[in-house]
Design a protein around this motif. Structure first.
Motif, PDB file in Angstrom:
ATOM      1  N   GLY A  62       0.986  -0.895   0.051  1.00 51.31           N
ATOM      2  CA  GLY A  62       0.147   0.032  -0.167  1.00 51.31           C
ATOM      3  C   GLY A  62       0.771   1.703   0.162  1.00 51.31           C
ATOM      4  O   GLY A  62       0.614   2.390  -1.064  1.00 51.31           O
ATOM      5  N   GLU A  63       1.575   1.330   0.553  1.00 50.16           N
ATOM      6  CA  GLU A  63       2.298   2.609   1.442  1.00 50.16           C
ATOM      7  C   GLU A  63       3.053   2.888  -0.634  1.00 50.16           C
ATOM      8  O   GLU A  63       2.869   4.483  -0.801  1.00 50.16           O
ATOM      9  CB  GLU A  63       3.935   2.423   1.968  1.00 50.16           C
ATOM     10  N   LYS A  64       4.218   1.871  -0.524  1.00 47.28           N
ATOM     11  CA  LYS A  64       4.694   2.118  -1.983  1.00 47.28           C
ATOM     12  C   LYS A  64       3.573   2.465  -3.397  1.00 47.28           C
ATOM     13  O   LYS A  64       3.886   3.575  -4.046  1.00 47.28           O
ATOM     14  CB  LYS A  64       5.106  -0.006  -2.256  1.00 47.28           C
ATOM     15  N   ALA A  65       2.600   2.229  -3.238  1.00 47.75           N
ATOM     16  CA  ALA A  65       1.684   1.789  -4.618  1.00 47.75           C
ATOM     17  C   ALA A  65       0.980   4.037  -3.743  1.00 47.75           C
ATOM     18  O   ALA A  65       0.781   4.972  -4.912  1.00 47.75           O
ATOM     19  CB  ALA A  65       0.258   0.781  -4.260  1.00 47.75           C
ATOM     20  N   VAL A  66       0.976   4.203  -3.003  1.00 51.05           N
ATOM     21  CA  VAL A  66       0.289   5.441  -2.731  1.00 51.05           C
ATOM     22  C   VAL A  66       1.042   6.438  -3.250  1.00 51.05           C
ATOM     23  O   VAL A  66       0.965   7.307  -4.115  1.00 51.05           O
ATOM     24  CB  VAL A  66      -0.415   5.630  -1.785  1.00 51.05           C
ATOM     25  N   ALA A  67       2.511   5.955  -2.887  1.00 51.18           N
ATOM     26  CA  ALA A  67       3.529   7.357  -3.131  1.00 51.18           C
ATOM     27  C   ALA A  67       3.856   7.151  -4.184  1.00 51.18           C
ATOM     28  O   ALA A  67       4.065   8.167  -4.995  1.00 51.18           O
ATOM     29  CB  ALA A  67       4.768   6.377  -2.288  1.00 51.18           C
ATOM     30  N   LYS A  68       3.795   5.902  -5.651  1.00 50.95           N
ATOM     31  CA  LYS A  68       3.892   6.518  -7.214  1.00 50.95           C
ATOM     32  C   LYS A  68       2.768   6.635  -7.118  1.00 50.95           C
ATOM     33  O   LYS A  68       3.406   7.160  -8.322  1.00 50.95           O
ATOM     34  CB  LYS A  68       3.744   4.502  -7.531  1.00 50.95           C
ATOM     35  N   ALA A  69       1.370   6.745  -6.715  1.00 59.14           N
ATOM     36  CA  ALA A  69       0.380   7.228  -7.061  1.00 59.14           C
ATOM     37  C   ALA A  69       0.307   8.324  -7.281  1.00 59.14           C
ATOM     38  O   ALA A  69       0.184   9.850  -8.510  1.00 59.14           O
ATOM     39  CB  ALA A  69      -0.698   6.879  -6.190  1.00 59.14           C
ATOM     40  N   ILE A 195      -1.403   1.182 -11.180  1.00 61.65           N
ATOM     41  CA  ILE A 195      -0.489   1.240 -10.682  1.00 61.65           C
ATOM     42  C   ILE A 195      -0.716   0.388  -9.201  1.00 61.65           C
ATOM     43  O   ILE A 195       0.554  -0.604  -9.464  1.00 61.65           O
ATOM     44  CB  ILE A 195      -0.377   3.054 -10.222  1.00 61.65           C
ATOM     45  N   PHE A 196      -1.989  -0.061  -8.624  1.00 58.52           N
ATOM     46  CA  PHE A 196      -2.013  -0.101  -7.475  1.00 58.52           C
ATOM     47  C   PHE A 196      -1.957  -1.545  -8.374  1.00 58.52           C
ATOM     48  O   PHE A 196      -1.675  -2.595  -7.622  1.00 58.52           O
ATOM     49  CB  PHE A 196      -3.600   0.175  -7.614  1.00 58.52           C
ATOM     50  N   ASN A 200       0.091  -4.977  -7.349  1.00 60.03           N
ATOM     51  CA  ASN A 200      -0.506  -6.471  -6.967  1.00 60.03           C
ATOM     52  C   ASN A 200      -1.659  -5.584  -5.403  1.00 60.03           C
ATOM     53  O   ASN A 200      -1.638  -6.464  -4.395  1.00 60.03           O
ATOM     54  CB  ASN A 200       0.899  -7.407  -6.073  1.00 60.03           C
ATOM     55  N   ILE A 201      -1.909  -4.676  -5.468  1.00 55.95           N
ATOM     56  CA  ILE A 201      -3.398  -3.998  -5.045  1.00 55.95           C
ATOM     57  C   ILE A 201      -4.723  -4.787  -5.364  1.00 55.95           C
ATOM     58  O   ILE A 201      -4.603  -4.825  -6.642  1.00 55.95           O
ATOM     59  CB  ILE A 201      -3.079  -2.474  -4.658  1.00 55.95           C
TER      60      ILE A 201
END
Ligand code: AMP
Ligand code: MG
Length: 352
Positions: A62-69, A195-196, A200-201
């Motif tokens: 989650g953390e990685k995905a929201v930062a990339k978003a 991106i999510f 693998n979100i």
């Protein structure tokens, strides 16, 4: 004022998606930014593209995905914004020829396609009119007929030339300027969902202003609940949509407007006459798995008005559902969401 409105829409959506019980409206807002368990999402709120945004992703990455978003949103904002002189769109508008990124190319191609499919209800070459009305500077102005008319002659979508071999877009008309404001947010939310998925979100949600796109279902397996704002009652909603894997995107004159001499003028212009679209609709919500399409069609159907919008739905090959709220306070929805949309108002259902 607009920001306050946008923020209240955001809160409403969060309240609704935050509910775990069907009949319960949860007024608390999740703000955790660090947890990685399944019950609380990694979450980020920020201001970009002239609106409040929030991205939420559940699960280990989650953390990685929201930062990339967030990074992606800022990148798209910097290449697409007409308000930034260094953006690709601003340079294209100025020089009438520009090498563009894959994102801009894809959005311009899609805009041309939808403009043709909607008989120009959607038309990205609206920008000179947006400038004339003062929506680009907030120095609002009610133009005269003879100021509007000449600009209508520079909105022929066929004057946009696309050369994919050179990644280049150019205008055959020297007075042409474009604005992707009616499609960019939906494209952005779709990219965030991509991106999510890449990270693998399995469960997540994006809100960009009043627009929402959800990935999968909520972590507990239930459907997301998305509140559709009532344009004429700031704290109310027209109804609630329960859904998964969809973008839910709304266009309405209430989102951005000004009042002069007692008359209100809004930001969605009718390309056939250059005036704010006034075709019997107060808001249009489009539900589709394709965020870009949902955004473009919400603007298009708002411009078309009730009858043409319904006709378009019946004939179109595009896969979408709609919620129309008419100027005389009627709610009309398409059959695909009949079982997942609830409202206290009477609902008329339209079939294909
Ligand atoms: P939306 O909120 O998605 O309906 O987009 C509205 C924004 O799209 C406006 O603020 C303008 O930047 C732009 N716009 C206004 N009218 C049109 C139109 N008829 N076709 C395409 N873009 C438009
Ligand atoms: Mg739109």
């Amino acid at each position: 004022m607009r920001f306050i409105k946008a923020f209240s829409v955001l809160i409403l959506i969060i309240m609704l998606v935050g509910c775990s019980n069907e009949n319960e409206v949860n007024t608390s807002k999740t703000t955790s930014t660090t947890t990685v368990n399944d019950a609380i999402p990694a979450s980020k709120e920020f201001f970009a593209m002239d609106t409040y945004m929030e991205v939420n992703a559940y699960g280990d990455n989650g953390e990685k995905a929201v930062a990339k978003a967030e990074k992606e949103v800022n990148k798209l904002d910097s290449i697409l914004s007409t308000g930034k002189s260094t953006s690709e769109i601003s340079k294209l508008n100025k020089n009438k020829k520009q090498v563009v990124s894959a994102d801009t190319m894809s959005l311009i191609k899609e805009s041309v396609k939808i403009s043709k499919a909607t008989n120009s209800a959607f038309n990205p070459t609206i920008y000179p009119l947006m400038e004339l009305w003062g929506f680009t500077t907030k120095n609002y102005y009610v133009p005269k007929d003879n100021e509007i008319k000449p600009l209508l002659n520079h909105m022929d979508i066929d004057n946009i030339k696309i050369d994919e071999s050179k990644n280049e877009v150019s205008f055959k008309d020297n007075k042409m300027k474009i604005d992707l404001g009616a499609i960019a947010k939906g494209y952005t939310s779709s990219k965030i969902i991509d991106i999510f998925k890449e990270n693998n979100i399995k469960s997540g949600m994006v809100t960009l202003g009043g627009n929402v796109q959800v990935l999968g279902k909520k972590p507990d397996g239930s459907l997301w609940k998305v509140g559709i704002q009532n344009p004429i009652g700031e704290d109310e909603y027209l109804g609630v949509l329960q859904t998964s894997d969809k973008a839910v995107i709304t266009s309405g004159g209430y989102e951005r407007n000004f009042t002069k001499n007692g008359k209100t003028y809004h930001h969605i212009l009718d390309p056939s006459n250059g005036y704010p679209a006034n075709n019997g609709l107060t808001s249009v919500t489009i539900i589709s798995s394709d965020g870009t399409l949902a955004d473009a069609l919400s603007t298009s159907l708002f411009v078309m008005g009730k009858d043409k919008a319904i006709d378009f739905y019946k004939k179109s090959n595009y896969n979408f559902d709609f919620i129309l709220y008419t100027s005389d306070n009627k709610l009309i929805i398409s059959e695909g969401i009949e079982d997942i949309f609830s409202s206290d108002l009477d609902i008329k259902v339209v079939s294909k």
